[in-house]
Write an enzyme that holds these catalytic residues in place. Sequence first.
Site, PDB file in Angstrom:
ATOM      1  CD  GLU A 171     -10.643   4.264   0.538  1.00 57.80           C
ATOM      2  OE1 GLU A 171     -10.441   5.462   0.262  1.00 57.80           O
ATOM      3  OE2 GLU A 171      -9.953   3.332   0.056  1.00 57.80           O
ATOM      4  CB  SER A 190       0.060  -8.207  -0.822  1.00 53.64           C
ATOM      5  OG  SER A 190      -0.775  -9.030  -0.027  1.00 53.64           O
ATOM      6  CE  LYS A 247      -4.413  -1.626   1.718  1.00 49.47           C
ATOM      7  NZ  LYS A 247      -4.239  -3.085   1.944  1.00 49.47           N
TER       8      LYS A 247
HETATM    9  C1  PLP Z   1      -5.106  -4.092   1.538  1.00 46.49           C
HETATM   10  C2  PLP Z   1      -4.377  -5.327   1.322  1.00 46.49           C
HETATM   11  C3  PLP Z   1      -4.731  -6.224   0.285  1.00 46.49           C
HETATM   12  C4  PLP Z   1      -5.913  -6.033  -0.603  1.00 46.49           C
HETATM   13  O1  PLP Z   1      -5.843  -4.921  -1.452  1.00 46.49           O
HETATM   14  P1  PLP Z   1      -5.582  -5.049  -3.021  1.00 46.49           P
HETATM   15  O2  PLP Z   1      -5.965  -3.707  -3.530  1.00 46.49           O
HETATM   16  O3  PLP Z   1      -6.453  -6.142  -3.562  1.00 46.49           O
HETATM   17  O4  PLP Z   1      -4.147  -5.352  -3.206  1.00 46.49           O
HETATM   18  C5  PLP Z   1      -3.944  -7.343   0.106  1.00 46.49           C
HETATM   19  N1  PLP Z   1      -2.895  -7.600   0.910  1.00 46.49           N
HETATM   20  C6  PLP Z   1      -2.541  -6.790   1.916  1.00 46.49           C
HETATM   21  C7  PLP Z   1      -1.377  -7.148   2.766  1.00 46.49           C
HETATM   22  C8  PLP Z   1      -3.263  -5.618   2.156  1.00 46.49           C
HETATM   23  O5  PLP Z   1      -2.900  -4.819   3.170  1.00 46.49           O
END
Ligand code: PLP
Length: 394
Positions: free
Chosen positions: A118, A378, A96
């Site tokens: 948000e 992620s 993010k």
């Molecule tokens: C917010 C988040 C997601 C989901 O958001 P996407 O926009 O689909 O990438 C996935 N993994 C983590 C670690 C997050 O914090």
Amino acid sequence: MTAHPPGLMGPPGRGGRFGEFGGRFVPESLVPACQELEEEFASAWADEGFRGRYRAILADYAGRPTPVTECHRLSERLGLRVLLKREDLTHTGSHKINNVVGQALLTARMGKSRLLAETGAGQHGVAAATAAALLGLECVVYMGEVDLRRQALNAFRMRLLGAEVRSVTSGSATLKDAINEALRDWVATVETTHYCLGSVMGPHPYPWMVRELQRVVGDEAREQCRRLLGGADPDYVVACVGGGSNAAGTFAGFVDTGAALVGVEAAGGAAMARGVSGVVHGMRSRLLQDEHGQVLEAHSISAGLDYPGIGPEHAYLGSVGRARYVQAGDDEVLEAFRLLSRTEGIIPALEPAHALAWVVREAGRELPRGSNVLITLSGRGDKDVAQVMDMLDG
Ligand SMILES: *Cc1c(COP(=O)(O)O)cnc(C)c1O
């Protein structure tokens, strides 16, 4: 008029279309703001000076490039060659940061001083508050009252970072209501304020802009994989999908290769599997709706995948067959969470544990033995450890 399908993961077609998806479905009062943002982002993204500042912050502050890690023990166990793109190692612990740094820089470039965001679980709120603190912007984060109660610690983090957290009590008091409230604020304050959306969704230019700001994940991974795989690309590129930003950024780096692109949704979200085409939050995409067109709640053990829709470009990539979207259920996700922790010493966030769960399930089935599989990790699992402890004990 015939629609012109955009080049895959290039600029969108007219009006921000990805095939029949995307677009800009906003009140009259927001059209100029979206147009201004589209023009500003296009010019910033073509400006080497802007890109240089963005890259410098990602390098010196956020810790990029993140490595690709080869998982030797997990690979042996699954009969695959598993590579992880390590977004868990960034500052604030997920992909993010790539998006919020870009949008905060753009806010300053537009001469605005206030950043709106948000948040559902709080991850995007924390990231936005972080970028706002870094660049000296005022920050207001809208959060559903229900989410606020569940994620009190993240709300506290945002306040520590200097943001104001506003509780939203309308509707189901969760993420989709927080988005509506943030849009309402933006209408009234657009002169001074930028709305920093957290994923590849919303009205044009957000799905395109956020994908471009996350493209760094895929671009880095492509080069890193080529080094590891002797010049070859992975056979499979797998990422979890909430709104779809980490998947979009990852896929953008591989869309013109032979890699199969796989997005993994939470079984209780599954806008691609069970959603229908509809308009919500300023875009046409696939979303979970009842027969009266009411947007339904999504449910999963990972709050980051609890969004009832999916970014329009994913709906498009699915419709033309360039990417596939599959699902993982809570139990197998928990199993995958534990497996990666034990075999590699990496505690993943529950969101990317979905991507991992699909790979574990399909190893030797859909994924032939010996396949090279890149998974975008992620985010890190620290935020989820207490929840997992409760689930395993209960
Ligand atoms: C917010 C988040 C997601 C989901 O958001 P996407 O926009 O689909 O990438 C996935 N993994 C983590 C670690 C997050 O914090």
